[in-house]
Scaffold this motif. Structure first.
Motif, mmCIF file in Angstrom:
data_model
loop_
_atom_site.group_PDB
_atom_site.id
_atom_site.type_symbol
_atom_site.label_atom_id
_atom_site.label_comp_id
_atom_site.label_asym_id
_atom_site.label_seq_id
_atom_site.Cartn_x
_atom_site.Cartn_y
_atom_site.Cartn_z
ATOM 1 N N PHE A 258 0.842 -1.203 0.000
ATOM 2 C CA PHE A 258 0.000 0.000 0.000
ATOM 3 C C PHE A 258 0.872 1.247 0.000
ATOM 4 C CE2 PHE A 258 -2.401 -3.480 1.785
ATOM 5 C CZ PHE A 258 -3.628 -3.374 1.146
ATOM 6 N N ALA A 259 1.085 1.785 -1.183
ATOM 7 C CA ALA A 259 1.997 2.927 -1.349
ATOM 8 C C ALA A 259 1.216 4.230 -1.236
ATOM 9 C CB ALA A 259 2.708 2.839 -2.697
ATOM 10 N N TRP A 260 0.750 4.544 -0.037
ATOM 11 C CA TRP A 260 0.012 5.787 0.182
ATOM 12 C C TRP A 260 0.914 6.995 -0.081
ATOM 13 C CZ3 TRP A 260 -4.722 4.228 0.375
ATOM 14 C CH2 TRP A 260 -5.066 3.048 1.038
ATOM 15 N N ASN A 261 0.306 8.081 -0.437
ATOM 16 C CA ASN A 261 1.049 9.303 -0.734
ATOM 17 C C ASN A 261 1.370 10.042 0.577
ATOM 18 O OD1 ASN A 261 2.167 11.577 -1.839
ATOM 19 N ND2 ASN A 261 0.286 12.318 -2.798
ATOM 20 N N LYS A 262 2.321 9.508 1.309
ATOM 21 C CA LYS A 262 2.638 10.048 2.628
ATOM 22 C C LYS A 262 3.264 11.446 2.547
ATOM 23 C CE LYS A 262 3.079 5.693 5.135
ATOM 24 N NZ LYS A 262 3.943 4.853 6.009
ATOM 25 N N LEU B 108 0.324 13.594 2.767
ATOM 26 C CA LEU B 108 -0.404 13.395 4.019
ATOM 27 C C LEU B 108 0.329 14.004 5.211
ATOM 28 C CD1 LEU B 108 -1.806 9.747 4.058
ATOM 29 C CD2 LEU B 108 -3.109 11.873 4.103
ATOM 30 N N GLU B 109 1.631 13.764 5.293
ATOM 31 C CA GLU B 109 2.378 14.113 6.502
ATOM 32 C C GLU B 109 3.045 15.478 6.420
ATOM 33 O OE1 GLU B 109 5.043 10.934 7.414
ATOM 34 O OE2 GLU B 109 3.435 9.434 7.526
ATOM 35 N N ARG B 110 3.367 15.928 5.224
ATOM 36 C CA ARG B 110 3.927 17.251 4.990
ATOM 37 C C ARG B 110 5.160 17.541 5.859
ATOM 38 N NH1 ARG B 110 0.977 21.246 2.630
ATOM 39 N NH2 ARG B 110 2.990 22.333 2.803
ATOM 40 N N ARG B 111 6.175 16.735 5.675
ATOM 41 C CA ARG B 111 7.417 16.921 6.424
ATOM 42 C C ARG B 111 8.055 18.284 6.137
ATOM 43 N NH1 ARG B 111 9.095 11.862 8.430
ATOM 44 N NH2 ARG B 111 11.124 12.743 8.948
ATOM 45 N N ASP B 112 7.721 18.853 4.981
ATOM 46 C CA ASP B 112 8.285 20.153 4.632
ATOM 47 C C ASP B 112 7.870 21.258 5.586
ATOM 48 O OD1 ASP B 112 5.681 19.555 3.176
ATOM 49 O OD2 ASP B 112 5.825 21.723 2.857
ATOM 50 N N LEU B 113 6.776 21.041 6.332
ATOM 51 C CA LEU B 113 6.327 22.045 7.291
ATOM 52 C C LEU B 113 7.357 22.285 8.387
ATOM 53 C CD1 LEU B 113 2.619 20.897 7.629
ATOM 54 C CD2 LEU B 113 3.386 23.058 6.639
ATOM 55 N N ARG C 35 -8.300 11.827 -0.671
ATOM 56 C CA ARG C 35 -7.890 12.035 -2.055
ATOM 57 C C ARG C 35 -6.378 12.241 -2.145
ATOM 58 N NH1 ARG C 35 -11.902 12.945 -5.798
ATOM 59 N NH2 ARG C 35 -14.017 13.044 -4.947
ATOM 60 N N GLN C 36 -5.801 12.927 -1.162
ATOM 61 C CA GLN C 36 -4.354 13.111 -1.134
ATOM 62 C C GLN C 36 -3.647 11.781 -0.888
ATOM 63 O OE1 GLN C 36 -3.773 16.154 1.847
ATOM 64 N NE2 GLN C 36 -5.090 17.584 0.731
ATOM 65 N N ALA C 37 -4.183 10.955 0.035
ATOM 66 C CA ALA C 37 -3.586 9.646 0.308
ATOM 67 C C ALA C 37 -3.574 8.782 -0.945
ATOM 68 C CB ALA C 37 -4.343 8.944 1.429
ATOM 69 N N LEU C 38 -4.628 8.873 -1.737
ATOM 70 C CA LEU C 38 -4.737 8.099 -2.975
ATOM 71 C C LEU C 38 -3.988 8.749 -4.135
ATOM 72 C CD1 LEU C 38 -8.519 7.143 -2.829
ATOM 73 C CD2 LEU C 38 -6.602 5.540 -2.744
ATOM 74 N N GLY D 58 -5.591 11.823 -9.451
ATOM 75 C CA GLY D 58 -5.204 12.695 -10.550
ATOM 76 C C GLY D 58 -6.403 13.359 -11.199
ATOM 77 N N LEU D 59 -6.165 14.070 -12.292
ATOM 78 C CA LEU D 59 -7.230 14.780 -12.995
ATOM 79 C C LEU D 59 -8.270 13.833 -13.572
ATOM 80 C CD1 LEU D 59 -5.115 17.485 -14.874
ATOM 81 C CD2 LEU D 59 -6.476 17.764 -12.785
ATOM 82 N N ASP D 60 -7.866 12.587 -13.809
ATOM 83 C CA ASP D 60 -8.813 11.605 -14.344
ATOM 84 C C ASP D 60 -9.648 10.939 -13.262
ATOM 85 O OD1 ASP D 60 -6.868 10.100 -13.126
ATOM 86 O OD2 ASP D 60 -6.498 8.776 -14.838
ATOM 87 N N GLY D 61 -9.454 11.368 -12.000
ATOM 88 C CA GLY D 61 -10.217 10.791 -10.900
ATOM 89 C C GLY D 61 -9.678 9.483 -10.385
ATOM 90 N N ARG D 62 -8.512 9.066 -10.881
ATOM 91 C CA ARG D 62 -7.912 7.799 -10.479
ATOM 92 C C ARG D 62 -6.648 8.038 -9.674
ATOM 93 N NH1 ARG D 62 -12.114 5.323 -10.869
ATOM 94 N NH2 ARG D 62 -12.949 4.619 -12.840
ATOM 95 N N SER D 63 -6.309 7.044 -8.847
ATOM 96 C CA SER D 63 -5.107 7.123 -8.023
ATOM 97 C C SER D 63 -3.857 7.050 -8.882
ATOM 98 C CB SER D 63 -5.102 5.983 -7.005
ATOM 99 O OG SER D 63 -3.878 5.932 -6.307
ATOM 100 N N LYS D 64 -2.841 7.801 -8.493
ATOM 101 C CA LYS D 64 -1.532 7.731 -9.141
ATOM 102 C C LYS D 64 -0.557 6.869 -8.338
ATOM 103 C CE LYS D 64 -2.939 10.484 -12.344
ATOM 104 N NZ LYS D 64 -3.313 9.899 -13.662
ATOM 105 N N ASN D 65 -1.030 6.267 -7.255
ATOM 106 C CA ASN D 65 -0.171 5.401 -6.448
ATOM 107 C C ASN D 65 0.071 4.070 -7.171
ATOM 108 O OD1 ASN D 65 -0.186 7.294 -4.388
ATOM 109 N ND2 ASN D 65 -1.833 6.297 -3.250
ATOM 110 N N PRO D 66 1.226 3.440 -6.948
ATOM 111 C CA PRO D 66 1.487 2.126 -7.544
ATOM 112 C C PRO D 66 0.395 1.117 -7.185
ATOM 113 C CG PRO D 66 3.495 3.026 -6.595
ATOM 114 C CD PRO D 66 2.388 3.945 -6.186
ATOM 115 N N ASP D 67 -0.051 0.362 -8.158
ATOM 116 C CA ASP D 67 -1.049 -0.701 -8.001
ATOM 117 C C ASP D 67 -2.420 -0.198 -7.574
ATOM 118 O OD1 ASP D 67 0.534 -3.005 -8.711
ATOM 119 O OD2 ASP D 67 1.638 -2.672 -6.854
#
Length: 730
Positions: free
Chosen positions: A353-357, A360-365, A520-523, A526-535
């Motif tokens: 499960f390659a969530w878009n961490k 989600l977590e925003r380490r840049d903050l 939506r951020q975790a998934l 994209g603009l097509d309404g689909r996840s850009k995460n692997p698998d």
């Protein structure tokens, strides 16, 4: 939401159990016209849940509507000391306040502490009280990064095993749960499937109906062990020795799969050389088995196809636990078991499960925090040291767990109950009792940690907020919809840290993100309404809202295209292959090939003369660590072993102890009074006591008064199962 009949006053909502269990069950919640949940059932359409729930969650409405739930923010009354409180006394220590007052007071105090001692003096403490993606780590991570608070290394449960598995395979993947039904041999190694992975059990039973055998390797006679064809009660902490002994026999008798080894593995020569040292006779002396049993196990495992190995995290909670997991994990690679559907093994599937961490977590903050950088990292498995270092004169910087930074002056606890679950309980309590430590706890109930809190904030159950979830026991992405309104003024993790950030004046837009936006951020929609995460490219948020659960891409066609995780390469390891030899460990000065060294706290250690018994601090079948332990219905299910010390008859007789006697269990860290239960659950030289809330013990402590803050060999995890004690009649 699942539509009910048009005339029905009820609605059915798809949720997901977010408690720390590999099964991550799809739960259907029936809600009446008044908005009250009246029924929970497993989702029959989810291939792993299969329409049923475990005993814990089947009674979940007892938790949701428990009269003891915290419904409003609470503040410690002036003059009430921080100390262990008995059940019923704890409510008297607090007074109700509004959310506005609580948020303002907490924000003000955190700001004051940050300005006085530096923001790193603020420590978050959380783990897997919820494993929903948002509840486990999203808005909270953003908040503490922006604040500049210390980062928490969340090692207490599974870090040693996870790091060890990845050293071999590069990614935490395993045999799909559904495919265990095809195995002809299932080895449950430290895995109490029937107790805490119950949705794998139907697959085990199906395999057995088809002729498979179940072997359980566990120092304790669990429910699963009692149902096994063969229970091997090895001594605690000797798992690596047994795995190496099996390798010795497999290689000596030519039972390995040379073609698979040549194609898929790295370091076979070095492993073979090491395995030659572990003769069955030598291994038998460590494990308590006979040499013939070691040989029999190795032969049965290597010659049965498909053979599936279910390894669980208890194995890695000993001093050499990381090495043990590495060695055990290598067995299916040695025999080529990964080539066969229903073969291979599983520790965790979470790596799928390659969530878009990043979003989600925003380490840049952290760059906008007062530090202007990422904060130090504090290991949660040494909380006692972290809370007392720089405070107690004997706890100096000789063993610096704070990376040279300031002492901890604020502790923010959520998703955890460290007063019960953290090792070396007496040290933890000394830290929690400090008058200069500001402590906030976000939870559903007053517990062993809230006894020391300045503010207690009411939390939600998984029925009362929306989240998204993967699993570490299957391959389905699931949406958990909010089924009911939170009772009283209970609020979710997302809401709490969003509001607290805004109260502290953090102006970043990310602190106003809604649950749907976070999902939506975790998934990475994209603009097509689909996840850009692997698998996950076939998954959209609207799809999840409609069906509740969707398999990952590689698991969409299990019959025509079954998932065989390590049947072919390349793998995400340095060599691109399964690694019997780890150059990563060699570079760190550690043994690159598994070997066995007895734990220092074991019958072979120096302390065994004074403390000759190996102690297992067990998990209950009907609790989830400390969760559910306060509910009367769940406690009744655990009554037989509640506040008991399980002993072998030989050890009891040698100490003049009979079944039912009160006994004192102690070592240099602490002591606990329990009642002897002289049964066949443990071998000679081993005793076992179950984790519970301390406030339910007459002495006000639990088994973690005996455990240490020593690290595992890999991953710096907790060593709950490397503990020596002595026992005497009280």
């Amino acid at each position: 939401m699942i539509a009910a009949a048009a005339t029905s006053p009820f609605r059915v909502v798809h949720t997901v159990c977010s408690h720390d269990c590999p099964d991550s069950c799809a739960v259907l919640v029936t809600v009446d016209a008044a908005g009250r949940a009246v029924k929970l059932q497993g989702d029959l359409s989810q291939p792993v849940t299969q329409g049923f729930l475990c005993g814990k969650v089947a009674k979940y409405l007892d938790r949701v509507y428990a009269p003891q739930r915290i419904l409003y923010p609470l503040r410690r009354k002036i003059g009430v000391a921080k100390r262990p409180l008995k059940r019923g006394e704890d409510h008297q220590a607090f007074e109700r306040v509004s959310w506005d007052e609580a948020l303002s007071a907490v924000a003000s105090r955190l700001q004051q502490i940050s300005e006085t001692y530096g923001p790193e003096s603020i420590l978050p403490y959380s783990y897997a009280g919820t494993i929903g993606v948002l509840g486990f780590g999203s808005m909270d991570r953003r908040f503490f990064h922006r604040l500049g608070g210390s980062q928490l290394d969340r090692t207490i449960c599974s870090e040693a095993g996870g790091v060890a598995w990845n050293l071999v395979y590069g990614k935490k993947l395993g045999t799909p749960t559904e495919d265990f039904s095809r195995a002809k041999l299932i080895v449950a190694w430290g895995a109490n499937i029937h107790g805490n992975n119950i949705h794998l059990w139907p697959m085990v039973e199906q395999a057995r109906r088809n002729g498979a055998r179940l072997i359980v390797i566990d120092p304790y006679k669990t429910r699963t062990a009692a149902l096994a064809d063969w229970h091997i009660a090895i001594r605690p902490g000797t798992d690596a020795a047994l795995a190496l002994g099996m390798m010795h026999v497999i290689l000596r008798e030519g039972l390995e799969d040379r073609a698979y080894i040549d194609e898929m593995t790295h370091g076979f020569a070095q492993l073979g050389e090491r395995a030659r040292e572990y003769t069955p006779d030598r291994v038998a002396r460590w494990t308590g088995m006979t040499a013939a049993q070691v040989e029999r196990l190795a032969r049965e495992y290597a010659t049965t196809r498909p053979a599936a190995l279910r390894l669980n995290y208890g194995v890695q909670r000993s001093e050499n636990g990381g090495t043990a997991v590495r060695a055990i994990a290598m067995l299916p690679a040695l025999t080529g078991a990964w080539k066969y559907r229903g073969g291979g093994g599983a520790l965790s599937t979470s790596g799928a499960f390659a969530w878009n961490k990043r979003e989600l977590e925003r380490r840049d903050l952290a760059l906008d925090s007062p530090l202007g950088r990422e904060a130090r990292v504090v290991n949660m498995s040494v909380l006692g040291q972290a809370l007392t270092q720089g405070i107690e004169s004997h706890n100096s910087t000789d063993n610096d767990v704070l990376s040279g930074g300031p002492p901890v002056h604020a502790l923010f606890v959520y998703n955890s109950n460290p007063g019960a679950v953290a090792p070396n309980q007496n040290a933890v309590r000394r830290g929690l009792a400090r008058t200069d430590l500001f402590t906030v706890v976000h939870d559903l109930f007053l517990n062993d940690t809230t006894d020391y809190a300045d503010y207690v904030l009411p939390a939600t159950t998984f029925l009362e907020h929306t989240d998204i979830q993967g699993a570490y026991g299957h391959y389905f992405v699931q949406l958990s919809n909010q089924a009911i309104e939170p009772p009283g003024e209970a609020r979710s993790n997302v809401w709490l840290f969003s509001q607290l950030a805004q109260t502290m004046g953090f102006t970043e837009q990310c602190f106003r993100d809604t649950e749907e936006q976070l999902i939506r951020q975790a998934l990475a929609i994209g603009l097509d309404g689909r996840s850009k995460n692997p698998d996950m490219g076939h998954i959209g948020f609207e799809d999840l809202k409609e069906v509740g659960h969707i398999p990952l891409a590689f698991h969409r066609e299990p019959e025509s295209a079954p998932f065989l995780p390590f049947a072919s390469g390349p793998l995400p390891t340095p060599s691109g292959k399964i690694e019997f030899y780890s150059a990563t460990l060699a570079a760190q000065g550690q043994d690159p090939v598994p070997g066995f060294t007895p734990p220092s706290e074991s019958r072979w250690g120096e302390g065994a003369e004074r403390f000759p018994l190996e102690f297992l601090s067990r998990k209950a079948d009907n609790y989830m660590n400390s969760t559910f332990a306060n509910l009367d219905g769940h406690r009744k299910m655990e009554a037989r072993t509640s506040q008991r010390l399980e002993m072998h008859p030989t050890d009891a007789k040698a100490r003049g102890i009979a079944d039912g006697d009160k006994v004192r269990v102690w070592n240099d860290r602490g002591e606990i009074l329990l009642t002897a239960l002289v049964d066949g659950a443990v071998a000679e030289g081993v005793v076992a006591g179950r984790l519970d809330w301390a406030k339910f013990n007459t002495g006000g402590v639990n088994v973690n008064t005996l455990t240490s803050e020593r690290f595992t060999d890999i991953g710096a995890g907790a060593t709950f199962y490397s503990v020596l004690v002595e026992v005497a009649k009280a």
